[in-house]
Design a protein around this motif. Structure first.
Motif, PDB file in Angstrom:
ATOM      1  N   ILE A   1       0.838  -1.193   0.000  1.00  0.00           N
ATOM      2  CA  ILE A   1       0.000   0.000   0.000  1.00  0.00           C
ATOM      3  C   ILE A   1       0.874   1.243   0.000  1.00  0.00           C
ATOM      4  O   ILE A   1       0.609   2.210  -0.729  1.00  0.00           O
ATOM      5  N   VAL A   2       1.959   1.184   0.806  1.00  0.00           N
ATOM      6  CA  VAL A   2       2.860   2.341   0.867  1.00  0.00           C
ATOM      7  C   VAL A   2       3.456   2.600  -0.517  1.00  0.00           C
ATOM      8  O   VAL A   2       3.469   3.744  -1.005  1.00  0.00           O
ATOM      9  N   THR A   3       3.913   1.509  -1.183  1.00  0.00           N
ATOM     10  CA  THR A   3       4.472   1.665  -2.528  1.00  0.00           C
ATOM     11  C   THR A   3       3.432   2.244  -3.471  1.00  0.00           C
ATOM     12  O   THR A   3       3.708   3.180  -4.252  1.00  0.00           O
TER      13      THR A   3
ATOM     14  N   ARG B   1       2.710  11.184  -0.640  1.00  0.00           N
ATOM     15  CA  ARG B   1       3.876  10.836   0.172  1.00  0.00           C
ATOM     16  C   ARG B   1       3.641  11.054   1.660  1.00  0.00           C
ATOM     17  O   ARG B   1       4.192  10.352   2.482  1.00  0.00           O
ATOM     18  N   THR B   2       2.821  12.030   2.025  1.00  0.00           N
ATOM     19  CA  THR B   2       2.623  12.297   3.451  1.00  0.00           C
ATOM     20  C   THR B   2       1.184  11.997   3.854  1.00  0.00           C
ATOM     21  O   THR B   2       0.282  11.888   3.022  1.00  0.00           O
ATOM     22  N   ILE B   3       1.032  11.872   5.170  1.00  0.00           N
ATOM     23  CA  ILE B   3      -0.308  11.623   5.712  1.00  0.00           C
ATOM     24  C   ILE B   3      -1.213  12.802   5.404  1.00  0.00           C
ATOM     25  O   ILE B   3      -2.406  12.643   5.141  1.00  0.00           O
ATOM     26  N   GLY B   4      -0.634  13.993   5.394  1.00  0.00           N
ATOM     27  CA  GLY B   4      -1.409  15.182   5.067  1.00  0.00           C
ATOM     28  C   GLY B   4      -1.996  15.096   3.662  1.00  0.00           C
ATOM     29  O   GLY B   4      -3.155  15.456   3.430  1.00  0.00           O
ATOM     30  N   ASP B   5      -1.198  14.565   2.700  1.00  0.00           N
ATOM     31  CA  ASP B   5      -1.691  14.378   1.331  1.00  0.00           C
ATOM     32  C   ASP B   5      -2.920  13.483   1.317  1.00  0.00           C
ATOM     33  O   ASP B   5      -3.916  13.753   0.634  1.00  0.00           O
ATOM     34  N   LEU B   6      -2.809  12.392   2.083  1.00  0.00           N
ATOM     35  CA  LEU B   6      -3.911  11.426   2.117  1.00  0.00           C
ATOM     36  C   LEU B   6      -5.162  12.053   2.714  1.00  0.00           C
ATOM     37  O   LEU B   6      -6.271  11.842   2.223  1.00  0.00           O
ATOM     38  N   ALA B   7      -4.949  12.822   3.809  1.00  0.00           N
ATOM     39  CA  ALA B   7      -6.097  13.382   4.515  1.00  0.00           C
ATOM     40  C   ALA B   7      -6.872  14.343   3.626  1.00  0.00           C
ATOM     41  O   ALA B   7      -8.080  14.496   3.765  1.00  0.00           O
ATOM     42  N   ALA B   8      -6.169  14.984   2.695  1.00  0.00           N
ATOM     43  CA  ALA B   8      -6.833  15.952   1.834  1.00  0.00           C
ATOM     44  C   ALA B   8      -7.652  15.286   0.734  1.00  0.00           C
ATOM     45  O   ALA B   8      -8.480  15.921   0.098  1.00  0.00           O
ATOM     46  N   ARG B   9      -7.406  13.997   0.498  1.00  0.00           N
ATOM     47  CA  ARG B   9      -8.090  13.281  -0.594  1.00  0.00           C
ATOM     48  C   ARG B   9      -9.480  12.833  -0.156  1.00  0.00           C
ATOM     49  O   ARG B   9      -9.706  12.560   1.031  1.00  0.00           O
ATOM     50  N   PRO B  10     -10.411  12.711  -1.105  1.00  0.00           N
ATOM     51  CA  PRO B  10     -11.700  12.098  -0.751  1.00  0.00           C
ATOM     52  C   PRO B  10     -11.489  10.617  -0.411  1.00  0.00           C
ATOM     53  O   PRO B  10     -10.689   9.947  -1.061  1.00  0.00           O
ATOM     54  N   PRO B  11     -12.162  10.129   0.595  1.00  0.00           N
ATOM     55  CA  PRO B  11     -11.869   8.775   1.079  1.00  0.00           C
ATOM     56  C   PRO B  11     -12.333   7.659   0.146  1.00  0.00           C
ATOM     57  O   PRO B  11     -11.701   6.603   0.102  1.00  0.00           O
ATOM     58  N   THR B  12     -13.411   7.858  -0.594  1.00  0.00           N
ATOM     59  CA  THR B  12     -13.988   6.745  -1.356  1.00  0.00           C
ATOM     60  C   THR B  12     -13.023   6.149  -2.379  1.00  0.00           C
ATOM     61  O   THR B  12     -12.858   4.930  -2.415  1.00  0.00           O
TER      62      THR B  12
ATOM     63  N   LEU C   1      -9.842   6.188  -2.356  1.00  0.00           N
ATOM     64  CA  LEU C   1      -8.758   5.535  -1.616  1.00  0.00           C
ATOM     65  C   LEU C   1      -9.184   4.148  -1.156  1.00  0.00           C
ATOM     66  O   LEU C   1      -8.448   3.167  -1.290  1.00  0.00           O
ATOM     67  N   ALA C   2     -10.418   4.087  -0.616  1.00  0.00           N
ATOM     68  CA  ALA C   2     -10.912   2.801  -0.138  1.00  0.00           C
ATOM     69  C   ALA C   2     -11.037   1.826  -1.291  1.00  0.00           C
ATOM     70  O   ALA C   2     -10.713   0.639  -1.172  1.00  0.00           O
ATOM     71  N   ALA C   3     -11.509   2.310  -2.438  1.00  0.00           N
ATOM     72  CA  ALA C   3     -11.676   1.433  -3.595  1.00  0.00           C
ATOM     73  C   ALA C   3     -10.320   0.919  -4.069  1.00  0.00           C
ATOM     74  O   ALA C   3     -10.189  -0.239  -4.475  1.00  0.00           O
ATOM     75  N   ARG C   4      -9.314   1.752  -3.968  1.00  0.00           N
ATOM     76  CA  ARG C   4      -8.015   1.356  -4.511  1.00  0.00           C
ATOM     77  C   ARG C   4      -7.198   0.534  -3.499  1.00  0.00           C
ATOM     78  O   ARG C   4      -6.593  -0.465  -3.844  1.00  0.00           O
ATOM     79  N   PHE C   5      -7.204   0.966  -2.221  1.00  0.00           N
ATOM     80  CA  PHE C   5      -6.296   0.332  -1.256  1.00  0.00           C
ATOM     81  C   PHE C   5      -7.005  -0.422  -0.135  1.00  0.00           C
ATOM     82  O   PHE C   5      -6.363  -0.980   0.742  1.00  0.00           O
ATOM     83  N   GLY C   6      -8.327  -0.395  -0.096  1.00  0.00           N
ATOM     84  CA  GLY C   6      -9.034  -1.167   0.934  1.00  0.00           C
ATOM     85  C   GLY C   6      -9.371  -0.311   2.150  1.00  0.00           C
ATOM     86  O   GLY C   6      -8.817   0.764   2.362  1.00  0.00           O
ATOM     87  N   MET C   7     -10.313  -0.830   2.958  1.00  0.00           N
ATOM     88  CA  MET C   7     -10.806  -0.100   4.124  1.00  0.00           C
ATOM     89  C   MET C   7      -9.734   0.056   5.202  1.00  0.00           C
ATOM     90  O   MET C   7      -9.751   0.999   5.986  1.00  0.00           O
ATOM     91  N   GLU C   8      -8.805  -0.896   5.251  1.00  0.00           N
ATOM     92  CA  GLU C   8      -7.751  -0.896   6.262  1.00  0.00           C
ATOM     93  C   GLU C   8      -7.030   0.461   6.317  1.00  0.00           C
ATOM     94  O   GLU C   8      -6.819   1.040   7.381  1.00  0.00           O
ATOM     95  N   LEU C   9      -6.714   0.966   5.121  1.00  0.00           N
ATOM     96  CA  LEU C   9      -5.989   2.231   5.042  1.00  0.00           C
ATOM     97  C   LEU C   9      -6.809   3.369   5.645  1.00  0.00           C
ATOM     98  O   LEU C   9      -6.299   4.190   6.411  1.00  0.00           O
ATOM     99  N   LEU C  10      -8.115   3.369   5.324  1.00  0.00           N
ATOM    100  CA  LEU C  10      -8.962   4.447   5.832  1.00  0.00           C
ATOM    101  C   LEU C  10      -9.073   4.392   7.353  1.00  0.00           C
ATOM    102  O   LEU C  10      -9.035   5.426   8.033  1.00  0.00           O
ATOM    103  N   THR C  11      -9.217   3.164   7.889  1.00  0.00           N
ATOM    104  CA  THR C  11      -9.321   3.030   9.335  1.00  0.00           C
ATOM    105  C   THR C  11      -8.067   3.566   9.997  1.00  0.00           C
ATOM    106  O   THR C  11      -8.125   4.345  10.957  1.00  0.00           O
ATOM    107  N   ARG C  12      -6.928   3.147   9.475  1.00  0.00           N
ATOM    108  CA  ARG C  12      -5.654   3.609  10.035  1.00  0.00           C
ATOM    109  C   ARG C  12      -5.549   5.132   9.977  1.00  0.00           C
ATOM    110  O   ARG C  12      -5.118   5.769  10.938  1.00  0.00           O
TER     111      ARG C  12
END
Lengths: 474, 281
Positions: A118-120, A128-139, A141-152
C-alpha cells in the motif's frame, strides 16, 4: 575499529527487557500495552492529573526511565495511533487536544503502519505524506487500497479513537502509596500493606463487593517490580484477615522480597471482586464458624501453596481413576462447605480408601485365567488370598480415550488376604483364547512357558495377563 | 497388702483425678460397640487421640479406623467439615485418598478438606493452626514415619488447643511405639479378617472393614472399669456409622493347605512371607 564490540541480536532478551520496562510503567497507569518489539503504549486517561498534568507526567516518566539508563521518546496524543506514528518518526512532545491531524500531516505514509504494497502504491500515486492522504476524498482511496488504510488514517488523524489492549487485566480496585524516600524495612512494608488493606476495605464496602484475588506490587526505585498474589476461598474485605494473609505470604517466600535501594511505590489491587453482602450471624453461630473455616483454608493455602489445600470434585463417570479429582479448595467449582449436601450416598460396590496413581503392577497367580488371584506379590511380599469378590468389569471410556489401541478393559477384584488386609486388584485386558479347549493345568503350564517367551505365538494364547494393584481398603 | 494391688489402687485414684480435670471429659463419644465383651469405651471430644498401626503395612487399616473414629466423633454434626493433614510421603506409599472410598466408609467427600504438607514440620504447623478453628468437625493428622518434631511438647500443645477449641483430633501413626505423648487415648490397629454376611460367605467375598484394635492408653480411664489393654475385633458399619463387635475370627473358612500344619497356614509373621512365586510347570 578495534574497540567495536559485536554482540548477536537476542530477540528473547530484548522482549524480556521490554516486559520489565512495561512492568515498571505500571506505576503510571494500570493500562499498559506492548507495541511491537520496542514500544509501549500507555493509556493515561484520567491519570495525568495525579502527576501534575501531561507535560509534568511526560517529563517525570522520561526522567525515571533515564535514571536507570533507558532512553526513550515519549509522545502524548489523543489516540494511540497518532502517538505511535509521531514517536516512531522520532518526534517527542505533546499534541494538544484536536491537534493530531496537524501534527501528523508532515509524516510519511509509512508511519500509518500499513502493508508495504500500500505504501508503494501510495507513493507511486504521488501521495507521500499523511497530510496528502487526509486531503483526498476517502472513497477512491478505499476502492483502490481497501478499508484498512482508511481506518488507520482516521485513527492516526484522531478522528476515531480506539482502546488499547492492556497486557495485564484491569484490577477491580487499586490502593497505593508513593514514597518520596523509598522504604526498605520489612516493618514498613507490612505497615504499608496494612494501610492499603484498610483503604481497599473501604472501597469494597462502598461497592458491596469482596475480593477473591489480591495482588501486591512492590515497585523498586531502580525499576524492578515484584508482585505477590493472594487468593481467598470466599469474597473478603476484612482488612485484618488480608493483612494476616500477606504476613503469611511474605514469611512463606522462598526468596524474600528484595528491597534493593527501597520501594518507592507499593500498590495493592483487587484482581477479582465478587458481590459480598454482610454476613448475617445465625442464632447458632454457624456463619461465624464457616467464616473461621474459610479463613483457615486461606491461611493454609497461602502458606503451603494453593495446590496443597484441596477438596474433592466428583465426576459423573464409572471410571474409578476419574471418578473424583482433588482441586484447590478455592476452586469455584467445588460446592460450598456449608451448603446442605444430600446425605452421603455410599457407592453400591465398596471402593478403596486410597488409590494408586498409576496402578502398581503385581505378580499374581490365578487358578483359572478369568478368575480371582490365588496369591500375588506386591512390594516383595507375597499375599495369600483368602476371600475375593469379583470380577467387576470396568471398560475404558472409549469416547474420551484418544489412543488407537485404547486402554484395555479391567476386571476388578476385591480380595482379602489371610491377615485381613484388603486390596483392590485388577487384571488388564480380556483373557482371550483361540478356539481350543482350556484347562487349568494347561494354563499354568503355559503361563510358565510364556515367561520364557515361547508359548504365546505357537498356541495362539495371549500372554499371561498382567495384574495391577489399584487401591487399598481399610 | 502386696505392692501390686497398692499400685493398682493408686492408679485408679489417679485416673479418677485425671478424669475430673480432663477438660473434654464432660462430652464424649462411644464406639457404640455391642456385645458384652466390649461395653462402650467413652472417648473425649476436644482431645487428641492417637491411632497407631501395628506395622507399617497395617496403615490402611489404621487410616480407616481413625476416619471411623472421626465420623463417630462428628456423628451429631453432619455439616461440619473434617480437615485431613497428610504428609506427601503417605500419598506416595499408600496412594491418594479417593472420594468414592470415603463415601464407602460413610463420609460425604464434600465435607473433607485435604491438606498436603511437604514435611513433618509443615504437618505440625498446619495442625497447630487447624486445631484452633472451632468450625471443624474433626481433624486427622497424618505425619509419616517418626518425626522428631512430634514430641511430648508438640502433642501436649495440640491437646491443650484441642481442649480449648473443642476440635477432636486424631493423630495417625505408622509406627507402634510407647513414646511419651499427651494423648487422651492411644489405639493400636491391625486389620482383622472380615466377618462376611451369609450371602458374602457363600460367594467367598470379604465383608465390611474389620479391625483388630488394642486400647493401649486411656487417660482418665473408665472409672472402676479397666479398659486399658483391652482388645477388640471391630467391624465398621458405614450405614449406621457405628462399630460392631465381631467376637471370633472366622478362621475356619480359610482352607488349610494340604501338607502343612494348620498353625503355619496363617503366616502371621510380618505381613506375609517373603518368598518368590513358585512357577508351576
Amino acid at each position: 575499529m578495534p574497540d567495536l564490540a559485536v554482540i548477536d541480536h537476542d530477540p528473547t532478551a530484548d522482549a524480556a527487557f521490554l516486559e520489565k520496562i512495561a512492568d515498571d510503567c505500571d506505576r503510571w497507569t494500570p493500562l499498559v500495552a506492548l507495541d511491537g518489539a520496542d514500544g509501549l503504549v500507555l493509556d493515561i486517561t484520567g491519570c495525568a492529573h495525579l502527576f501534575g498534568g501531561e507535560p509534568d507526567m511526560r517529563a517525570r516518566l522520561l526522567a525515571h526511565l533515564k535514571a536507570h539508563d533507558v532512553g526513550a521518546i515519549a509522545v502524548v496524543a489523543g489516540t494511540p495511533d497518532a502517538a505511535r506514528a509521531l514517536a516512531r518518526a522520532g518526534a517527542g512532545g505533546i499534541v494538544p487536544p484536536g491537534g493530531e491531524a496537524a501534527a501528523v500531516a508532515g509524516l510519511p505514509v509509512a508511519r500509518l503502519d500499513v502493508d508495504a504494497e500500500i505504501v508503494t502504491g501510495l507513493s507511486r500515486a504521488g501521495l507521500r505524506t499523511i497530510g496528502d492522504l487526509a486531503a483526498r476524498p476517502p472513497t477512491p482511496l478505499a476502492a483502490r487500497f481497501g478499508m484498512e488504510l482508511l481506518t488507520r488514517l482516521a485513527r492516526t488523524l484522531g478522528r476515531e479513537d480506539v482502546r488499547i489492549v492492556p497486557r495485564r487485566p484491569l484490577p477491580a480496585a487499586i490502593a497505593e502509596r508513593r514514597f518520596p524516600e523509598p522504604i526498605a524495612r520489612a516493618e514498613d512494608i507490612e505497615a504499608t500493606l496494612g494501610l492499603l488493606a484498610d483503604d481497599l476495605a473501604l472501597m469494597l464496602e462502598a461497592r458491596g463487593a469482596g475480593g477473591r484475588a489480591f495482588e501486591a506490587s512492590f515497585f523498586r526505585a531502580d525499576g524492578a517490580v515484584r508482585r505477590l498474589t493472594v487468593e481467598t476461598a470466599r469474597p473478603s474485605r476484612d482488612s485484618r484477615a488480608l493483612r494476616r494473609l500477606y504476613r503469611e505470604r511474605l514469611d512463606a517466600l522462598a526468596d524474600p522480597v528484595d528491597p534493593g535501594f527501597g520501594f518507592d511505590l507499593v500498590r495493592l489491587a483487587v484482581l477479582r471482586a465478587e458481590p459480598l453482602t454482610p454476613a448475617q450471624v445465625s442464632l447458632d453461630g454457624r456463619a461465624v464458624e464457616e467464616e473461621e473455616v474459610a479463613a483457615l483454608i486461606d491461611r493454609l493455602a497461602v502458606r503451603l501453596g494453593r495446590a496443597r489445600v484441596l477438596r474433592f470434585l466428583e465426576r459423573d463417570t464409572h471410571d474409578p481413576e476419574r471418578a473424583s479429582v482433588l482441586v484447590p479448595a478455592a476452586d469455584p467449582r467445588v460446592p460450598r462447605l456449608a451448603s446442605p449436601h444430600p446425605p452421603a450416598r455410599a457407592p453400591a460396590l465398596a471402593r478403596p480408601l486410597t488409590l494408586f496413581e498409576p496402578p502398581q503392577p503385581v505378580e499374581a497367580l490365578a487358578e483359572v485365567p478369568d478368575g480371582p488371584p490365588l496369591r500375588f506379590r506386591w512390594r516383595r511380599v507375597v499375599h495369600e488370598v483368602a476371600r475375593a469378590e469379583g470380577p467387576e468389569r470396568i471398560a475404558p471410556e472409549w469416547w474420551r480415550d484418544a489412543r488407537p489401541d485404547g486402554t484395555p478393559t479391567r476386571d476388578y477384584y476385591r480380595v482379602e488376604n489371610r491377615e485381613g488386609r484388603r486390596f483392590w486388584l485388577f487384571r488388564a485386558g480380556l483373557y482371550e483364547r483361540a478356539g481350543e479347549g482350556w484347562h487349568a493345568g494347561g494354563w499354568r503350564e503355559r503361563a510358565g512357558q510364556a515367561s520364557v517367551g515361547q508359548a504365546s505365538v505357537a498356541t495362539g494364547w495371549t500372554e499371561a495377563p498382567r495384574w495391577f494393584l489399584h487401591g487399598l481398603f481399610p | 497388702m502386696d505392692t501390686v494391688s497398692d499400685i493398682a489402687a493408686l492408679r485408679r485414684m489417679l485416673a479418677g483425678l485425671e478424669a475430673e480435670r480432663l477438660p473434654g471429659a464432660v462430652s464424649g463419644f462411644t464406639l457404640d460397640m455391642e456385645g458384652e465383651a466390649a461395653p462402650g469405651v467413652t472417648l473425649a471430644h476436644g482431645a487428641l487421640h492417637e491411632v497407631q498401626a501395628v506395622r507399617a503395612a497395617d496403615l490402611p487399616a489404621a487410616t480407616g479406623f481413625a476416619l471411623a473414629l472421626a465420623l463417630r466423633a462428628a456423628a451429631g454434626e453432619r455439616a461440619r467439615p473434617i480437615l485431613w493433614i497428610r504428609q506427601d510421603l503417605a500419598d506416595a506409599e499408600l496412594g491418594r485418598l479417593d472420594a468414592p472410598g470415603l463415601a464407602s466408609l460413610g463420609l460425604d467427600p464434600a465435607r473433607l478438606i485435604l491438606v498436603r504438607a511437604p514435611d513433618a514440620g509443615a504437618v505440625l504447623r498446619a495442625a497447630g493452626d487447624a486445631v484452633r478453628c472451632p468450625g471443624l468437625g474433626g481433624l486427622v493428622i497424618e505425619p509419616w514415619g517418626e518425626p522428631k518434631a512430634l514430641d511430648l511438647t508438640a502433642t501436649r500443645r495440640l491437646s491443650l488447643r484441642a481442649a480449648s477449641s473443642g476440635v477432636t483430633c486424631f493423630l495417625l501413626h505408622a509406627v507402634a511405639r510407647a513414646s511419651p505423648g499427651a494423648v487422651a487415648t492411644r489405639w493400636q490397629v491391625a486389620p482383622a479378617a472380615s466377618a462376611p454376611s451369609a450371602l458374602e460367605q457363600a460367594a467367598g467375598a470379604p465383608g465390611h472393614p474389620a479391625f483388630a484394635v488394642t486400647l493401649l492408653r486411656h487417660r482418665g480411664g473408665e472409672g472402676a472399669r479397666p479398659v486399658e489393654g483391652g482388645t477388640w475385633n471391630l467391624e465398621w458399619d458405614h450405614e449406621t456409622c457405628s462399630f460392631r463387635d465381631i467376637a471370633t475370627l472366622p478362621r475356619a473358612v480359610v482352607p488349610v493347605p494340604a501338607g502343612r500344619p494348620a498353625g503355619t497356614a496363617a503366616a502371621g509373621e510380618g505381613g506375609g512371607e517373603v518368598a518368590a512365586l513358585r512357577r508351576a510347570g
